[in-house]
Design a protein around this motif. Structure first.
Motif, PDB file in Angstrom:
ATOM      1  N   LYS A 315     -19.746  70.796 -17.059  1.00  0.00           N
ATOM      2  CA  LYS A 315     -21.125  70.864 -17.558  1.00  0.00           C
ATOM      3  C   LYS A 315     -21.679  72.300 -17.570  1.00  0.00           C
ATOM      4  CE  LYS A 315     -22.429  66.148 -16.255  1.00  0.00           C
ATOM      5  NZ  LYS A 315     -21.075  65.715 -15.831  1.00  0.00           N
ATOM      6  N   GLY A 316     -20.885  73.218 -18.097  1.00  0.00           N
ATOM      7  CA  GLY A 316     -21.355  74.589 -18.267  1.00  0.00           C
ATOM      8  C   GLY A 316     -21.359  75.418 -17.003  1.00  0.00           C
ATOM      9  N   SER A 317     -20.749  74.928 -15.951  1.00  0.00           N
ATOM     10  CA  SER A 317     -20.712  75.664 -14.687  1.00  0.00           C
ATOM     11  C   SER A 317     -19.287  75.801 -14.172  1.00  0.00           C
ATOM     12  CB  SER A 317     -21.556  74.961 -13.617  1.00  0.00           C
ATOM     13  OG  SER A 317     -22.926  74.994 -13.939  1.00  0.00           O
ATOM     14  N   LEU A 318     -19.053  76.884 -13.451  1.00  0.00           N
ATOM     15  CA  LEU A 318     -17.800  77.096 -12.750  1.00  0.00           C
ATOM     16  C   LEU A 318     -18.077  76.983 -11.252  1.00  0.00           C
ATOM     17  CD1 LEU A 318     -14.858  78.066 -12.324  1.00  0.00           C
ATOM     18  CD2 LEU A 318     -15.697  80.415 -12.578  1.00  0.00           C
ATOM     19  N   PHE A 319     -17.372  76.085 -10.613  1.00  0.00           N
ATOM     20  CA  PHE A 319     -17.514  75.902  -9.176  1.00  0.00           C
ATOM     21  C   PHE A 319     -16.242  76.410  -8.494  1.00  0.00           C
ATOM     22  CE2 PHE A 319     -20.053  72.653 -11.242  1.00  0.00           C
ATOM     23  CZ  PHE A 319     -21.264  72.717 -10.568  1.00  0.00           C
ATOM     24  N   ALA A 320     -16.424  77.134  -7.393  1.00  0.00           N
ATOM     25  CA  ALA A 320     -15.292  77.655  -6.639  1.00  0.00           C
ATOM     26  C   ALA A 320     -15.515  77.362  -5.159  1.00  0.00           C
ATOM     27  CB  ALA A 320     -15.144  79.158  -6.874  1.00  0.00           C
ATOM     28  N   LYS A 321     -14.576  76.645  -4.554  1.00  0.00           N
ATOM     29  CA  LYS A 321     -14.738  76.244  -3.158  1.00  0.00           C
ATOM     30  C   LYS A 321     -13.623  76.825  -2.299  1.00  0.00           C
ATOM     31  CE  LYS A 321     -15.356  72.204  -0.184  1.00  0.00           C
ATOM     32  NZ  LYS A 321     -15.415  70.727  -0.116  1.00  0.00           N
ATOM     33  N   THR A 322     -14.001  77.658  -1.335  1.00  0.00           N
ATOM     34  CA  THR A 322     -13.067  78.158  -0.333  1.00  0.00           C
ATOM     35  C   THR A 322     -13.276  77.379   0.963  1.00  0.00           C
ATOM     36  OG1 THR A 322     -14.576  79.845   0.546  1.00  0.00           O
ATOM     37  CG2 THR A 322     -13.231  80.456  -1.373  1.00  0.00           C
ATOM     38  N   ASP A 323     -12.556  77.732   1.982  1.00  0.00           N
ATOM     39  CA  ASP A 323     -12.711  77.048   3.270  1.00  0.00           C
ATOM     40  C   ASP A 323     -14.083  77.307   3.895  1.00  0.00           C
ATOM     41  OD1 ASP A 323     -10.176  76.028   3.124  1.00  0.00           O
ATOM     42  OD2 ASP A 323      -9.261  77.652   4.273  1.00  0.00           O
ATOM     43  N   LYS A 324     -14.707  78.433   3.507  1.00  0.00           N
ATOM     44  CA  LYS A 324     -15.961  78.826   4.142  1.00  0.00           C
ATOM     45  C   LYS A 324     -17.196  78.628   3.271  1.00  0.00           C
ATOM     46  CE  LYS A 324     -13.805  82.356   7.078  1.00  0.00           C
ATOM     47  NZ  LYS A 324     -13.808  83.792   7.455  1.00  0.00           N
ATOM     48  N   GLU A 325     -17.019  78.603   1.954  1.00  0.00           N
ATOM     49  CA  GLU A 325     -18.213  78.601   1.099  1.00  0.00           C
ATOM     50  C   GLU A 325     -17.913  77.979  -0.260  1.00  0.00           C
ATOM     51  OE1 GLU A 325     -21.603  81.880  -0.364  1.00  0.00           O
ATOM     52  OE2 GLU A 325     -19.978  82.444   1.007  1.00  0.00           O
ATOM     53  N   THR A 326     -18.970  77.446  -0.895  1.00  0.00           N
ATOM     54  CA  THR A 326     -18.877  76.935  -2.260  1.00  0.00           C
ATOM     55  C   THR A 326     -19.738  77.798  -3.165  1.00  0.00           C
ATOM     56  OG1 THR A 326     -18.501  74.650  -1.534  1.00  0.00           O
ATOM     57  CG2 THR A 326     -19.285  74.971  -3.783  1.00  0.00           C
ATOM     58  N   TYR A 327     -19.151  78.277  -4.247  1.00  0.00           N
ATOM     59  CA  TYR A 327     -19.840  79.152  -5.190  1.00  0.00           C
ATOM     60  C   TYR A 327     -20.127  78.391  -6.478  1.00  0.00           C
ATOM     61  CZ  TYR A 327     -17.963  82.809  -2.125  1.00  0.00           C
ATOM     62  OH  TYR A 327     -17.640  83.595  -1.036  1.00  0.00           O
ATOM     63  N   HIS A 328     -21.307  78.644  -7.035  1.00  0.00           N
ATOM     64  CA  HIS A 328     -21.714  78.017  -8.292  1.00  0.00           C
ATOM     65  C   HIS A 328     -22.063  79.119  -9.283  1.00  0.00           C
ATOM     66  CE1 HIS A 328     -24.986  75.713 -10.718  1.00  0.00           C
ATOM     67  NE2 HIS A 328     -23.850  75.793 -11.381  1.00  0.00           N
ATOM     68  N   PHE A 329     -21.317  79.184 -10.373  1.00  0.00           N
ATOM     69  CA  PHE A 329     -21.546  80.187 -11.403  1.00  0.00           C
ATOM     70  C   PHE A 329     -21.994  79.503 -12.694  1.00  0.00           C
ATOM     71  CE2 PHE A 329     -18.008  81.657  -8.715  1.00  0.00           C
ATOM     72  CZ  PHE A 329     -18.509  82.874  -8.255  1.00  0.00           C
ATOM     73  N   ASN A 330     -23.184  79.853 -13.179  1.00  0.00           N
ATOM     74  CA  ASN A 330     -23.609  79.409 -14.498  1.00  0.00           C
ATOM     75  C   ASN A 330     -22.826  80.223 -15.519  1.00  0.00           C
ATOM     76  OD1 ASN A 330     -24.895  79.024 -16.974  1.00  0.00           O
ATOM     77  ND2 ASN A 330     -26.900  78.723 -16.040  1.00  0.00           N
ATOM     78  N   ILE A 331     -21.995  79.571 -16.302  1.00  0.00           N
ATOM     79  CA  ILE A 331     -21.076  80.281 -17.189  1.00  0.00           C
ATOM     80  C   ILE A 331     -21.812  81.165 -18.207  1.00  0.00           C
ATOM     81  CG2 ILE A 331     -19.381  79.922 -19.051  1.00  0.00           C
ATOM     82  CD1 ILE A 331     -18.181  77.702 -17.355  1.00  0.00           C
ATOM     83  N   LEU A 332     -22.993  80.746 -18.624  1.00  0.00           N
ATOM     84  CA  LEU A 332     -23.752  81.564 -19.584  1.00  0.00           C
ATOM     85  C   LEU A 332     -24.169  82.905 -18.984  1.00  0.00           C
ATOM     86  CD1 LEU A 332     -26.033  78.949 -21.380  1.00  0.00           C
ATOM     87  CD2 LEU A 332     -23.819  79.863 -22.112  1.00  0.00           C
TER      88      LEU A 332
END
Length: 378
Positions: A315-332
């Motif tokens: 849905k237009g977002s890139l999610f990246a999950k490591t052991d310590k944190e979850t990142y949310h990037f709006n692709i636009l």
């Protein structure tokens, strides 16, 4: 020539001339010239600048993707063994131009691959219009080294190169310094794009050089993500010269000419066009991959490992999950998207630069570009 230049050139000659077969035509270019000039070329492989230097008495200093400097071993080579000028791909960099001016004033030439990225699928990519403005500004000769066969010998995605693969190098003075003022920018750009155009698959249909690869397909699964038969994605695997789909079985193979057999097309250029047409359908579902995630300091050329990462585009977002944190990037809001080396995807976001070493680098780059071009509407 300085001692370290001679030593480095000798190492390159021994390495590359034992691996590949070279045919060189110098045309009206003198390979012994030592005055400053631009040496440009089509970017067919990751090795272009290195093997080209072995044919020149005094090789021009190369402009290199800045992300190469974050690797300690490469930083040593690019700083200590062969002086290189860092440049962020896709971004205007005044410091790069200033450094190029210093190099020319000291009597050295500049090696530049205008496409920026080495070829993904054996054909040229778009050349920035600013390239010809650069030529006008510097007022030095522009020499082109047009290469055929380099992609078939050592494709960017390949795990192994083809032993004694043929590389044809054709040198030519494209623009003479004293004639630059006679050309308009549009005229120069037309000439440049025509001279830089190449397609290694079409070339070898005519040349018919026997590459006789043994492991040509290995690594292709990182760049080809759609099966042409069932149109599923992320089901491609490879074995020696064979290309397989987890659903369809063996679907194709590379023949002795490094052309594809078993499909309706014989090249990766057409395969890439097919998979790009499937992007809207792929985006109807979540897309997953995994790898390693880094934070990059682009001023100090250092990277900081954030850990193993599981990624998702949805849905237009890139999610990246490591052991310590979850990142949310709006692709636009992503900028400076670049694929470097074989599988390193980097971009700028919220004044920070991130780098991912991904299992599916080409798919992620294509999806992000597609979402941005369509403004998230699919």
């Amino acid at each position: 020539m300085q001692i370290k230049d001679s030593f480095f050139k000798l190492i390159l000659m021994v390495f590359y001339h034992s691996k590949f077969k070279f045919q060189v035509n110098y045309g009206d270019f003198n390979p012994k010239r030592t005055d400053p000039y631009f040496l440009i070329g089509n970017h067919a492989s990751l090795h272009d600048g290195l093997y080209t230097a072995t044919f020149l008495k005094r090789y021009p200093y190369p402009v290199i993707n800045a992300f190469m400097f974050i690797h300690k071993s490469m930083k040593f080579v690019l700083k200590r063994l062969i002086y290189s000028i860092p440049k962020r791909k896709g971004q205007s960099d005044i410091s790069t131009i200033m450094e190029m001016m210093k190099v020319v004033k000291k009597g050295r030439g500049i090696m530049l691959f205008p496409e920026g990225n080495s070829s993904y699928f054996g054909k040229e990519s778009q050349i920035p219009y600013a390239t010809v403005k650069l030529f006008k500004k510097f007022k030095i000769d522009v020499v082109i080294c047009k290469t055929n066969g380099a992609y078939l010998s050592a494709p960017r995605w390949g795990d192994k190169s083809t032993h004694k693969g043929l590389m044809q190098l054709n040198f030519k003075v494209l623009f003479k310094a004293e004639e630059l003022e006679n050309y308009s920018l549009d005229e120069m750009y037309d000439i440049l794009t025509k001279e830089m155009a190449f397609n290694d698959f079409d070339w070898n249909k005519q040349r018919k050089y026997l590459y006789k690869p043994k492991y040509r397909a290995l690594g292709l699964e990182n760049y080809i993500y759609v099966c042409p038969k069932c149109l599923s994605h992320q089901t491609i695997s490879t074995n020696k010269n064979d290309i397989q789909c987890n659903r369809c079985g063996k679907i194709a193979h590379f023949n002795q000419y490094s052309l594809i057999e078993g499909l309706d097309f014989d090249n990766l250029v057409d395969w890439d066009l097919l998979q790009k047409r499937q992007l809207p359908n792929i985006l109807k579902e979540e897309v997953h991959s995994q790898g390693l995630m880094y934070l990059v300091d682009t001023m100090k050329y250092k990277s900081y490992k954030l850990g193993h990462v599981k990624t998702k585009i949805d849905k237009g977002s890139l999610f990246a999950k490591t052991d310590k944190e979850t990142y949310h990037f709006n692709i636009l809001d992503i900028s400076g998207l670049t694929l470097t080396k074989k599988n390193e995807v980097s971009f700028d976001y919220d004044q920070k630069t991130y780098l991912f070493v991904l299992k599916d680098p080409m798919l992620y780059v294509d999806l992000i570009h597609y979402i941005k071009e369509n403004k998230g509407n699919g």
